[in-house]
Design an enzyme around this catalytic site. Structure first.
Site, short mmCIF file in Angstrom:
data_model
loop_
_atom_site.label_atom_id
_atom_site.label_comp_id
_atom_site.label_asym_id
_atom_site.label_seq_id
_atom_site.Cartn_x
_atom_site.Cartn_y
_atom_site.Cartn_z
CG ASP A 15 66.93 12.74 30.15
OD1 ASP A 15 66.71 12.66 28.93
OD2 ASP A 15 68.03 13.05 30.61
CD GLU A 37 68.51 21.38 31.29
OE1 GLU A 37 68.81 21.85 32.42
OE2 GLU A 37 68.62 20.17 31.00
C1 DGY Z 1 71.30 14.00 32.81
O1 DGY Z 1 72.36 13.79 33.41
O2 DGY Z 1 70.25 14.32 33.36
C2 DGY Z 1 71.32 13.90 31.34
O3 DGY Z 1 70.18 14.48 30.79
C3 DGY Z 1 71.46 12.49 30.86
O4 DGY Z 1 71.49 12.49 29.48
#
Ligand code: DGY
Length: 436
Positions: free
Chosen positions: A165, A400
């Site tokens: 992301d 994570e």
């Molecule tokens: C977030 O909210 O950061 C998620 O990774 C979006 O998919």
């Protein structure tokens, strides 16, 4: 945590996040269903509860849109403190959307690969026959509805579709995105995770602005390809799709189905992949910014993903390993960092050891990379990645992502794909082989 208790604790984490139908990626930070998270989670569940693994896949595919797209977030549950909430996407009542509330984006299509792995281990023709047409429809959608230039390489319209992301890969493309008339919103991603491990404010505003543009275009694929300011062909996404096309083809053969469509996708991708992505000067793959017709000159660990797909030649694989994987300024341990594999090369300008996708180690990337290295015979390197992954989890739990310097945990806790892939790595890999 000792290695003996790792498997037990991994199962406990998967159970903790289990809602019965789908598994939350983590209890607080991600309280809904995410696309590729669920795929990895199914692989982990299959080690101790195959029927539940099948339910995970079925619930993900039940949110498929009528046009074939499988969304990246699915909201089967009611309210939560997660932003964006379901109604923010404005995907309801679109003729081509699905019946379950979802985002308007997709995510890396690893699912067919996972279904094949499940099928190869415990053949289950009924389940495979049920999910196969949905997987085929998703792949068809990716190769056509997201094809902007006739290459069949899908375009991403938002960084969240890449799964990476907040990678520096997107910095230049996002620089051209100017948020205007931003809808009112309140960030929620820093309630449960430290701000310095999450995206910076200006980047997050761009993520929201792109969602706003997508919903104004009613998430209609042709309009998105024509008008979204962010339009990228991504090495990781295309590699995962190519590998998944191979796996879908294998499933088709098992089921006695036609393979012509998959044969064409596989041949087509193979024919265009190098011309689009390979940088022969640097000996690595580069993402491509379709809006400005230029390669994206950022070295993130997705450069190794074509190994997972069998898309590299032996010579390309050897260069990737010698010049990049084994290079202490990029991905190999050095005086400052002890663990493999940072998500971004350490000598990149945008590298940041703890910030979301800017440098921390991700277990699912490590798994993809280790599988790729193994496919090309780099067994010792693959084992080193697995060994480091398990060492990170033993030291810091199922997080994570992890700081490559000291292995400390970052981001969400009780994170499911770290647990699922620990089960997979423990079952599959010989972690005792020394580095060559
Ligand atoms: C977030 O909210 O950061 C998620 O990774 C979006 O998919």
């Amino acid at each position: 945590m000792t290695r003996d208790s790792l498997s037990e604790t991994a199962q406990r984490v998967l159970r903790l996040n289990d809602t019965g139908k789908f598994t939350k990626p983590s209890p607080r930070q991600y309280p809904h269903q995410w696309n590729w998270d669920s795929a990895f989670i199914a692989l982990g569940l299959a080690h101790f509860d195959l029927p539940r693994a099948c339910v995970e896949v079925q619930s993900l595919l039940s949110a498929q849109w009528r046009d074939g797209m499988v969304p990246h977030i699915i909201y089967p549950t009611a309210a939560s403190d997660y932003f964006p909430p379901p109604e923010f996407w404005q995907t309801q009542n679109l003729p081509y959307a699905g019946n379950v509330q979802s985002s308007g984006l997709t995510q890396p299509p690893i699912l067919a690969t996972i279904v094949r792995m499940m099928h190869d281990r415990v053949p289950s023709l009924g389940f495979t026959r049920e999910v196969y047409p949905r997987l085929l429809a998703w792949h068809r959608w990716l190769h056509t509805a997201r094809d902007a230039d006739g290459t069949g390489l899908p375009c991403l319209i938002h960084p969240w579709e890449s799964g990476m992301d907040n990678s520096p890969l997107w910095a230049d493309a996002l620089d051209r995105v100017t948020p205007t008339n931003l809808p009112a919103f309140k960030r929620r991603d820093m309630i449960h995770v430290a701000a310095d491990e999450r995206p910076l404010g200006p980047d997050y505003e761009r993520f929201v602005h792109l969602i706003d543009l997508g919903r104004r275009l009613h998430w209609e694929p042709r309009a998105l390809l024509g008008q979204m300011p962010f339009l990228v062909q991504d090495v990781l996404f295309c590699s995962i799709l190519h590998r998944a096309d191979e796996d879908l083809r294998a499933l088709a053969i098992e089921l006695g189905e036609e393979t012509h469509e998959m044969d064409a996708w596989l041949a087509h991708t193979r024919a265009v992949f190098d011309a689009r992505f390979w940088d022969d000067t640097q000996g690595l793959y580069r993402d491509y910014d379709v809006r400005v017709s230029e390669p994206i000159r950022v070295n993130a660990n997705a450069v190794f993903a074509p190994l997972f797909a069998g898309l590299a030649s032996p010579a390309q694989a050897a260069r990737l390993v010698a010049d990049h994987f084994d290079n202490p300024s990029e991905y190999a341990p050095d005086g400052d960092s002890s663990f493999r594999l940072p998500s971004v090369a350490k000598n990149e300008r945008g590298y940041s050891a703890r910030r979301y996708w800017c440098g921390p180690i991700w277990i699912q990337m490590n798994w993809i990379i280790a599988e790729g290295l193994r496919r090309y015979g780099f067994t010792a390197q693959a084992n080193a990645v697995v060994r480091d992954s398990l060492a990170l989890i033993e030291q810091s739990g199922f997080r994570e992502y992890y700081d490559p310097r000291d292995g400390s945990g970052c981001g969400a806790t009780d994170f499911c794909w770290s647990a699922a892939l620990a089960l997979e790595m423990l079952a599959q890999q010989d972690i005792s082989t020394p580095m060559r």
